[in-house]
Structures are given as C-alpha cells and as structure tokens.
Design a protein around this motif. Structure first.
Motif, short mmCIF file in Angstrom:
data_model
loop_
_atom_site.label_atom_id
_atom_site.label_comp_id
_atom_site.label_asym_id
_atom_site.label_seq_id
_atom_site.Cartn_x
_atom_site.Cartn_y
_atom_site.Cartn_z
N ASN A 91 0.81 -1.22 0.00
CA ASN A 91 0.00 0.00 0.00
C ASN A 91 0.84 1.26 0.00
OD1 ASN A 91 -2.52 -1.26 0.04
ND2 ASN A 91 -2.41 -1.58 2.27
N PHE A 98 -1.10 9.91 0.90
CA PHE A 98 -1.58 10.49 2.16
C PHE A 98 -0.55 11.42 2.78
CE2 PHE A 98 -5.14 7.44 3.70
CZ PHE A 98 -5.90 7.85 2.63
N LEU B 23 2.97 4.49 7.71
CA LEU B 23 1.96 3.83 6.89
C LEU B 23 2.55 2.78 5.95
CD1 LEU B 23 -0.36 6.81 5.98
CD2 LEU B 23 -0.78 5.00 7.63
N ALA B 94 4.69 -6.17 9.87
CA ALA B 94 3.39 -5.74 10.38
C ALA B 94 2.25 -6.43 9.68
CB ALA B 94 3.25 -4.22 10.26
N LEU B 97 1.18 -9.78 11.04
CA LEU B 97 0.58 -9.82 12.38
C LEU B 97 -0.92 -9.51 12.27
CD1 LEU B 97 3.35 -7.82 14.18
CD2 LEU B 97 3.10 -10.28 14.10
N ASP B 98 -1.66 -10.46 11.66
CA ASP B 98 -3.08 -10.18 11.45
C ASP B 98 -3.95 -11.18 12.20
OD1 ASP B 98 -2.41 -12.35 10.02
OD2 ASP B 98 -3.28 -11.68 8.12
N MET B 100 -5.88 -10.57 14.52
CA MET B 100 -7.15 -9.98 14.94
C MET B 100 -8.15 -9.88 13.81
SD MET B 100 -6.82 -9.25 18.12
CE MET B 100 -7.87 -7.89 18.59
N LYS B 101 -7.83 -10.50 12.62
CA LYS B 101 -8.76 -10.32 11.49
C LYS B 101 -10.00 -11.20 11.66
CE LYS B 101 -7.08 -13.80 8.30
NZ LYS B 101 -6.57 -14.05 6.95
N TRP B 102 -10.90 -10.98 10.72
CA TRP B 102 -12.14 -11.73 10.80
C TRP B 102 -11.86 -13.20 10.67
CZ3 TRP B 102 -12.53 -14.22 6.11
CH2 TRP B 102 -11.76 -13.64 5.04
N ARG C 692 -17.53 -7.82 7.10
CA ARG C 692 -16.44 -8.30 7.93
C ARG C 692 -15.13 -8.35 7.17
NH1 ARG C 692 -16.81 -14.81 8.74
NH2 ARG C 692 -16.83 -15.38 6.54
N LYS C 693 -15.21 -8.32 5.84
CA LYS C 693 -13.98 -8.34 5.03
C LYS C 693 -13.09 -7.14 5.35
CE LYS C 693 -14.64 -12.07 2.67
NZ LYS C 693 -16.02 -12.26 2.38
N GLN C 695 -12.31 -6.00 8.12
CA GLN C 695 -11.46 -6.26 9.28
C GLN C 695 -10.31 -7.19 8.88
OE1 GLN C 695 -11.93 -4.87 12.24
NE2 GLN C 695 -13.84 -3.87 11.73
N THR C 696 -9.22 -6.59 8.40
CA THR C 696 -8.10 -7.43 7.94
C THR C 696 -7.17 -7.80 9.07
OG1 THR C 696 -6.80 -5.49 7.48
CG2 THR C 696 -8.13 -6.36 5.68
N GLY C 697 -7.23 -7.07 10.15
CA GLY C 697 -6.32 -7.35 11.25
C GLY C 697 -4.97 -6.68 11.08
N ARG C 698 -4.77 -5.92 9.97
CA ARG C 698 -3.46 -5.30 9.75
C ARG C 698 -3.51 -3.86 10.21
NH1 ARG C 698 -3.44 -7.98 4.08
NH2 ARG C 698 -2.67 -10.05 4.66
N ILE C 699 -2.58 -3.52 11.07
CA ILE C 699 -2.62 -2.23 11.73
C ILE C 699 -2.51 -1.09 10.73
CG2 ILE C 699 -0.15 -2.37 12.21
CD1 ILE C 699 -2.35 -0.86 14.73
N GLN C 700 -1.67 -1.26 9.71
CA GLN C 700 -1.44 -0.13 8.80
C GLN C 700 -2.64 0.11 7.92
OE1 GLN C 700 2.26 -1.90 7.70
NE2 GLN C 700 3.37 -0.03 8.24
N GLU C 701 -3.38 -0.96 7.60
CA GLU C 701 -4.59 -0.75 6.81
C GLU C 701 -5.64 -0.02 7.62
OE1 GLU C 701 -5.71 -4.46 5.04
OE2 GLU C 701 -3.77 -4.61 4.03
N MET C 703 -4.93 2.13 9.95
CA MET C 703 -4.49 3.53 10.03
C MET C 703 -4.81 4.25 8.74
SD MET C 703 -1.02 3.70 12.25
CE MET C 703 -0.06 2.43 11.51
N LEU C 704 -4.61 3.58 7.59
CA LEU C 704 -4.91 4.20 6.30
C LEU C 704 -6.38 4.56 6.22
CD1 LEU C 704 -2.86 2.18 3.66
CD2 LEU C 704 -2.74 4.62 4.15
N LEU C 707 -7.12 7.45 8.56
CA LEU C 707 -6.60 8.71 8.02
C LEU C 707 -7.43 9.18 6.85
CD1 LEU C 707 -2.72 8.70 8.00
CD2 LEU C 707 -4.26 10.40 8.95
N GLY C 708 -7.81 8.22 5.97
CA GLY C 708 -8.63 8.58 4.82
C GLY C 708 -9.89 9.28 5.27
N PHE C 711 -9.11 12.76 6.58
CA PHE C 711 -8.87 13.74 5.51
C PHE C 711 -10.18 14.18 4.88
CE2 PHE C 711 -4.36 12.20 5.11
CZ PHE C 711 -3.83 13.38 5.57
N TYR C 718 -13.23 22.07 6.00
CA TYR C 718 -12.50 23.25 5.53
C TYR C 718 -13.32 24.01 4.51
CZ TYR C 718 -8.64 26.06 3.84
OH TYR C 718 -7.84 27.11 3.50
#
Lengths: 171, 102, 723
Positions: A91, A98, B23, B94, B97-98, B100-102, C692-693, C695-701, C703-704, C707-708, C711, C718
C-alpha cells in the motif's frame, strides 16, 4: 541571504534527506543510523532557536538513549543481518499519497495564517532560560505536577516494558 | 533573519515523511522510527512557537520536555511489545501480524 | 446519681435481663436466675432511692421529679416523652419494686431450682417430678426443675420492664406502651405451659379480652390527643385544659373530659378485670403461681387502677364535690357491682387460687368504686395495701400448692388435685411459715381491725363513701366486704385448719427459703403499711402516727381533698362485716369433712349452682361472641371466600388466559417472531457477512482507512466552514 539562513537550509536539507532515508532504506540498521543523523539535525535547529538546553536533551535522550534502544531492538529481532525483502508494503503508494496530502494540507493551513512571515523577537541579554526552566519544573504553582506525572508515566512504561518483554520466559 | 514559516514548513515536511514511514514500512521497528520522526516534528513546532511568540515564558520548552518523556515511554513499551511478538511469532512484519482479522 | 437519670434507668435492668437471658444465658438455669433476680434487685434498689429522695422533698406534689426528651419529630415540633415521679407514682413505685423483687426471688424456689431434671418433663408442661435413688437404694420421687426455667425469668423480666415504664412515664402514650408490653407478657406467661390446652386458651382469652379494653383506651388516647394536642400529664391535667375539656360537649350528654375518661376507663376495665370484662382473670390462674401473684394481683391489674387514679382529674372535671359526673357514676357503679358480684362467686370456688382470683376482681372493684365516688386517695391506699397482701396470698397459695405437690409425689397418686381446697386441711402444722403469713394476708384482705393494713385502707373507703353520702355504694361495698371476710375464713379453715382430708395433705411439707422469705417480707408490709395511713380523727390511736399517706398522695392533685369527717357508722360497719364474716366463715367450715357437701350448697340450693358456675358468664360470652365469631369466619371462608371471591378470581384467570392465547397465536407468532424478530436478524447477518472483510487485522490498513476518513472530514469541514 544571511548566514543563519544558509545554515538553516543546510540543516533542513540534512534533516529531510536523512528522514527520507529512514523511511525508505532497506536495511533496518542503516535506518536507525539515519535516524541519528536526523536527530542531530533537529538538535542543531534547537540551538539555532536559542534553546540550548533542548538541544542537549535532544542529543542525550534521543541519540543517547532512544536511538540506541532502537539499534538493540533491531539487532534482537533480526534473523539475518541483511534484509533482502522489499522495505515497503503493497500500500505504499496510497501511503505516499496520504503523506503528500497531509503536507499540502498543513501547508495550506499555515499559509492562511497571518503571522506566517513573523520573525523572532530579540532576546534580552540577561535572560537565563535554563534557570527559569529548572525553577518552573519544580515549582508547585508552575509545572511540578506535569513533571511528576511524566515521571510516573516513565515508571509505568519501565515496569510495563519489563513485564511485556519478560512474558515468554515466565510461561 | 529566518521567518517562522521556514521552521513550520520543515516541521510539516518531517511530519509527513514520518507519516509515510508509519503507513508504508513493513518492519514494525521502522514504524516506530516513523513515529519518532513525527514526534520530532511536533517538538520543532513547540520550540519554534515558544521562540517566536513567547520567549519570556518557558511554557513551550516544558511542553517539549514532556513530549520527550512521552516519546521515551512510547519507545520503551513499543519495542518491548515488538520483542515479545518476535519471540512468540518469529516475525516483525506488520502485515503478517493479522491475528485480529475476521 | 441525678434523680431524673435514675428514674430513666429504672426499667432498664429487667429489660436488659430479658435480652441477656434470651440471647446468651438461656442454656443455663443458674445464670438466668442470677441475671433475672439481680436485675429485679437493681430496679428495686433504684426505686427505693427514688422513693426516699421523693420523701425528702418538701411539697413534693408541687415539685415532682420530671424530665423529658424529644422523641418523634412532628410537623411543627416534637412529640416529647419523659419521666415523672409525683407522690402517686412514688407510692406505686414503692410497692411495685418490692413485690416484683420478692416474686422474682420466690420464682427461684417455686420452679424447683437445684432439683434434678424430670423423668418425663417436656417443654410446655409443668414439671412432673423426678425419681432419685438414695444411698440405701430406695427410690424417691422428688419435684423436678421447670423445663423452661430460663424462659420464665426472661418473660417476667420483660414484664417488670413494662410495669416500671408504665409507672415512671409522664404521659399516657408511654404508659400505654408499658401497658401493652404487660399485655403481651401476660399472654406469654398465662400460656407458659403451652402444651396444656387450657393454658393456651386462657392466654388467648386474656389477650383478647384485655384487647377489647385496649381498643377503647386507644380511642380515648386519640380523642384526647385530638382535643388537647398532647398526652403529657402536665398539659392534660392543667386547669385550663380541664376547663376547656369539661366545657366541650362530646356524645350522649357527656363532656369531652367525661367521654375521654370513660374510654380510658374501659381500658382499665379490661386490664383490671372489672365486670363485664372480668372473665379472663380467673382463667389466668393457668399460669405458674408467681405469674398469678405478679400479674394478677400485684402489678398488671394494679396498672388499670393506677391509670384510673391518674386520669381522675379528667373525668372528675366539673365535679363540685357533691353530685357525681356521669362518668364517675359509671365508674362507681361498675366498681361496686364488680366488688359484690365477684365476692359472691368467690364463696363457691374450691380452687385455692380461684378464690383469690375472684377476690382480686372484687378488691379491684373496691378501688374503682372509691375512685368513682372521688376518694382517689383511699383508692390509691387500698391499691398499695392490696398489692402487698394479695401478692402475699398468691405466693402463699403457691407455697401451699407446692407443698401439696410434695405430698402428691410422695404418695404417687396423681389423681389428687393439689390445688383443690377440699383435699387439704391441717396444713398449719405442716407448713407453719406459710400458715402464719397466709393468715396475715387473709386477715388483711378481710380487714381485721387495727393491726392489718387492709382494715385501714378499706375503712377509708367506707368513711369516704359514708361522708359524701353515697349510701348505695356504701351498702354494696359493706356487703362485699362481709362476703370477703367470709370466703377468706372459709379458705383458711379448709386449707390450714382441722384435720388433713387426704394422705397427700398429711405429707405436705414446708418450702425452701427462697419461697418463704418473700412471704415474710410481704407479710410485714401487709401489716405495717396500714399504719402510714391512719386517719387523724380515729378514736384513741388516731394522731399517734401522722396520716402520712393522705398528706403525701393527696398532694398529687393541685387541690387535695380533705380527709372525711370521722363517723362511727362506717367504722362500726367495717368492724361488723370483717369480724362477722370471719367468725361466720370459721363456724360454717370448721367441721368440714373430706367428701362432705359444702354447707353453702345446702343453704343456697340452686343459687349455689349458679354461683359455682360463675353466673355462666363464660358460657354466655361463648354463645354471644365466640360462637358467632367462629360462625362468621366459617361463613366467610366457605361461602364468601371460596364461593364468591375465588370464582371471581378464577374467572379473571380464565379470561386472561384466553386473551393471551389469542394474541399469541394470531399476533405474536406470525408478526413479531417471523417478520420483525427473524427478519431483522437476517438483514443484520447479510450485512455482517459482507462487511467483515474490512477487518483485515493489519494495523497499517486500519491507520490508512482512519486517516482517509479524517482527511475527508477535514477537507469537508474546511470547505464547508471556512469557505
């Protein structure tokens, strides 16, 4: 072009360039070293802002403690010293977008601010920032409470870190 | 003399670079590095505003020092977590480390 | 100690004793009676201190010991309760303290402390005796200890606390509280041997009958409180209040004061067993004898008289000293009638306690009659002397019964009733202390001249009745006094004189010191207490001793009555009836043989039968009140409750069930369950499966996406807010 401006641009280039290397370089150990360069650059900026104490703390705490901690962590979590895989995830383009977006957003906001072109006021000659800072940190009606809370936070972090890192052994 | 805008633009750029690192980096330690860059950007802002707006008080510097303490605490706990994860799952990527996913 | 504090503390020791015995020491007979008797002794000592301090105060009637505390917060002030010892309550406190202490002591012996446990004794039954083997191997039957020994001391402790509360209170409300505590204890103690059906019934009867009086009394209290806004003696007996009450008309031509007095008096009728609520007292003899002495002679029945004397200013408000107020007439009538009526019944009783029970009713009638004709000092005097000699007589009769039980255990013939006087005779030689003390008590009751207390108190009543011209009352009371002397002598003759009529009587024996000491002490007061109230105008000995009692108690009221003028007629009447009755009793019964027909039966014929059955009052009340009450209850249960009420309720049930079933089948199942319940669940499930799809469990996704969204919000804000 004044000499201070030239100095600022040099430091800014060092900071940004090394920061860029921190987030893109493949080898983690190198990333950590680039971080140290960035931190030194920031320390130099503090010095330019007449915040000598901050500069020293930046070097002592960040470079001397945090960066070293990072290096230890990197060495502890590596299977082999050379990282061969790609440093960025799939990504990364979205992330770059971003990042640009946040920069341009911040820039737009700042640009609309009236005081954007202000210059620094002259400091009086007899000003002793370090003494004042020290007094403020231990004066009850100044910043004693935040100071103490910060120390409690550090203690909690210390205990938490020891506990979390020890978990595997205790089982 | 240097206008305040220079410092602020520099801090914004540093913040954005740190954000990109958080990110986009695969390595969990590198994410923490990105966080450190963002915190430094914040600190630059704090010290700058102190110097340009209220050099006669020490408030800005005190804020910055508190941020130092927070950063130190964050790094200590964060790295401890990463080491713990590494021990248990043998990876610090990172995306892997998933749990916690569905 | 401050006198008022001491007064507050008087009811405390027996009350504490009750709780200590109930909670802690009930397993140990010895500890229980130590606690009980020492509590009674403490209260007695306190009462004596208060009494003698009261004697030391000049013009005590105007400066009584009073103290009060706020108790219940009312809208605009406090309901205060307090203590008050004035001459009347001081005098009452004197005899209450002594008799209660003596009875506690007596109970130790009466309940056979120190004797072995009975062979077949059960809780709720009197002890039946135990078999012991002496060193020679002979088996003896000896009295056994009461199985519920500790419980007895707990109950009489509570009872004593109630009596002290009643005496020391400065208002009718706390008086009523003590009154009701005693009512409860009376029930508990009359039904003490609850495994006997007769005792159970007697307890219920006593409770229900006194309850009738109490309801009226409560009505009177409510009336009084509405009319005056207070129940404190000081307020309600003040001149202004009495005048106001006497001027307010109430009902049936009575003034408010008279009506309240009448209602309260009905309470006293119940408590003091006056006709027509007298029926409970004879039955109350089912309880242990100390209870009979305590409740039904010395204290509880006295409470009714005490209260009536207390409220004397109320119902006598407007009395000019000659024509009685209506309420006073009623009281005088009921008192005099009861005195005569109960005395006639007492003649035909064969139970040694039964005679005393009716005699108590009769004597209480004397007091009521005295109050009714305005001789409240004489009433108080008789109240106190009567408490002493009647407690003495009851304890003496208990001693006789106890001695007879010895004899019964000795011969082993349990068909002999140890309480029936026809089985006794000749006990004077076997039980000398009991005999002499009983004789003193009996003579005091009869009014034996000069030496006994009963003579002086009765004489004062006669004198008052004569002096104020209440001839009817005078004659009635004189007749009753004659009968009193007669049945007393009958009792003494049958019980103690002559020859033993049964082998049991021959083997009767004197009792332990705990039983005889109280007899001696009470005998002393039965003689000596009369000497404090000798009228100064009495021939020869009058004036040798000051008429202390009249001076002291008379000043309870603001305007004490003068002692009546001396007249020979009441004195001669008194002497005649007392001595004549005693002599006639002795003459009639001295040759009474075992199994013989009672001489009175020959004399009176069918009337005797009538008297023997107590004028059939019990049977009449049974037909008039008890049977209808049971009938009404049965009708209500069978017809009303089960027939009407139950079928209405069942109807409700059926209809509700039908409605419920309809709604469930037609509405709940198809609409709520199928459509709303299941339908919404399915929709949620479909969305969940799709979403439920994310919920990937990936922290950076995460955060993205966060953030999206940020914004988008920032940009939107604004342009919307700033632009």
């Amino acid at each position: 072009m004044q000499i201070t401006q030239i100095l600022f641009l040099i430091f800014a280039a060092i900071i940004l360039g090394s920061a860029f290397k921190v987030v893109t370089t493949k080898k983690m150990i190198h990333a950590a070293f680039w971080l140290i360069v960035t931190l030194f650059g920031v320390a130099a900026l503090y010095a330019m802002l007449n915040a000598g104490f901050m500069a020293m703390v930046q070097i002592v705490v960040y470079v001397g403690a945090i960066a070293i901690l990072f290096i230890f962590a990197i060495m502890l979590t590596r299977k082999e010293l050379l990282d061969s895989a790609a440093p960025l995830n799939k990504n990364w383009t979205v992330a770059a977008l971003f990042a640009l977006l946040s920069f341009s957003g911040l820039f737009t906001l700042l640009n609309n601010w009236r005081g954007f072109a202000n210059t620094a006021p002259e400091l009086s000659a007899d000003m002793d920032t370090i003494t004042e800072l020290g007094t403020a940190l231990v004066t009850p009606n100044a910043y004693l409470l935040p100071f103490e809370v910060a120390s409690v936070l550090l203690l909690a972090a210390l205990i938490g870190a020891v506990y979390v890192a020890n978990e595997a052994k205790s089982e | 003399m240097i206008p305040i805008s220079w410092y602020l633009i520099l801090a914004a750029a540093l913040f954005s670079i740190g954000l990109f690192g958080v990110l986009a980096r695969k390595n969990a330690v590198a994410i923490l590095l990105g966080v450190e860059l963002m915190l430094n950007a914040v600190n630059i802002n704090l010290v700058t505003f102190w110097r340009y707006n209220a050099p006669e008080t020490v408030t800005g510097q005190v804020f910055a020092i508190i941020v130092f303490a927070v950063a130190a605490a964050e790094v200590a706990v964060g790295l401890a977590l990463i080491i713990s994860i590494y021990r248990n799952r043998n990876t610090i990527v990172a995306d892997d480390l998933d749990m916690m996913k569905w | 100690m401050e006198t008022t504090n001491l007064i507050w503390l008087l009811p405390l020791p027996p009350l504490l004793a009750f709780f200590i015995i109930v909670l802690f020491t009930n397993k140990s007979n010895k500890l229980s009676h130590i606690v009980g008797v020492s509590a009674a002794a403490l209260s007695w000592a306190g009462a004596m201190v208060v009494f003698f301090r009261a004697l030391g105060v000049d013009h005590f009637g105007e400066h009584p010991f009073t103290d009060s505390i706020p108790w219940l917060p009312l809208g605009d002030g406090w309901l205060e309760i307090g203590v008050r010892i004035d001459p009347l309550s001081a005098a009452v406190l004197f005899f209450v303290g002594i008799t209660i202490f003596m009875i506690f002591l007596y109970s130790v012996g009466y309940h056979n402390f120190g004797q072995p446990k009975g062979d077949h004794d059960k809780q709720g039954l009197p002890p039946h005796g135990a078999t012991v083997e002496d060193e020679h191997g002979h088996k003896h039957t000896v009295p056994s200890v009461e199985p519920m020994y500790a419980r007895f001391f707990a109950f009489i402790g509570l009872f004593a606390a109630g009596m002290y509360t009643l005496v020391i209170s400065d208002n009718l409300l706390t008086l009523f509280v003590g009154w009701e505590i005693m009512g409860l204890c009376s029930y508990l103690l009359i039904g003490f041997w609850f495994a006997k059906k007769s005792a159970r019934n007697a307890g219920i009867k006593a409770f229900m009958t006194t309850r009738i009086g109490d309801v009226f009394m409560l009505l009177g209290l409510a009336f009084l409180y509405t009319a005056t806004g207070s129940l404190s003696y000081e307020v309600i007996f003040s001149e202004a209040t009495l005048h106001a009450l006497a001027a307010t008309p109430a009902f049936w031509g009575l003034s408010a004061a008279g009506a309240i007095g009448l209602l309260l008096f009905i309470g006293a009728v119940g408590k003091s067993a006056q006709w027509p609520l007298h029926v409970w007292l004879p039955d109350a003899m089912e309880g242990p004898t100390p209870v009979s002495a305590m409740i039904h002679a010395a204290t509880m029945v006295s409470a009714g008289v005490y209260m009536t004397i207390r409220i004397f200013p109320l119902f006598s408000a407007g009395w000019d000293g000659h024509a009685l107020t209506p309420t006073m007439s009623i009281i005088a009538f009921i008192g005099a009638f009861t005195a005569l009526f109960a005395a006639t019944i007492a003649i035909a009783q064969n139970d040694v306690k039964g005679v005393l029970a009716y005699s108590t009713i009769s004597q209480l009638g004397f007091m009521m009659a005295a109050i009714g004709i305005g001789a409240y000092v004489a009433a108080a005097f008789h109240l106190i002397t009567h408490a002493f000699f009647k407690a003495l007589l009851f304890l003496g009769s208990g001693s006789v019964i106890h001695g007879m039980e010895h004899g019964v255990l000795h011969t082993g013939d349990h068909s002999v009733d140890p309480q029936d006087m026809r089985n006794m005779g000749g006990l004077a030689k076997k039980m000398p202390i009991t005999f002499w003390t009983f004789l003193i008590g009996g003579f005091a009751l009869s009014g034996f001249p000069i030496v006994t207390a009963g003579f002086w108190s009765k004489d004062e009543i006669f004198a008052d009745a004569w002096a104020h011209g209440h001839t009817a009352v005078f004659v009635t009371l004189a007749l009753a006094a004659f009968l009193t002397a007669f049945y007393t002598m009958r009792q003494i003759t049958m019980t103690f004189l002559g020859d033993a009529k049964t082998p049991e009587a021959e083997h009767a024996s004197e009792n332990t010191w705990t039983m005889t000491t109280p007899l001696v002490v009470l005998a002393f007061f039965a003689l000596a207490y009369g000497w404090v109230g000798i009228p100064e105008s009495f021939p020869i000995i009058g004036g040798l001793l000051p008429n202390w009692f009249h001076d002291f108690v008379g000043h309870t009221l603001e305007h004490p009555m003068a002692a009546p003028e001396f007249s020979w007629i009441p004195l001669l009447t008194s002497l005649t009836v007392a001595l004549g009755g005693l002599a006639l009793g002795w003459v009639t019964y001295r040759n009474f043989k075992a199994g013989a027909v009672d001489p009175m039966r020959k004399l009176l014929g069918p009337v005797y039968h009538f008297i023997e059955n107590k004028y059939y009052f019990d049977e009449a009340y049974d037909v008039l009140f008890v049977k209808p009450a049971i009938w009404i209850s049965e009708v209500f249960t069978n017809k009303m409750d089960q027939g009407v009420i139950d079928s209405i309720l069942h109807g409700f049930g059926t209809v509700s069930f039908a409605i419920g079933k309809f709604i469930r089948e037609k509405f709940d199942t198809p609409v709520i369950n199928r459509f709303i319940g299941d339908g919404s669940a399915e929709v949620v499930q479909i969305f969940g499966r799709k979403l439920r799809k994310v919920q990937t469990g990936r922290i950076q996704e995460y955060m993205l996406s966060a953030l999206g969204v940020l914004f988008i919000i920032f940009i939107a804000l604004y342009y919307l807010v700033l632009a």
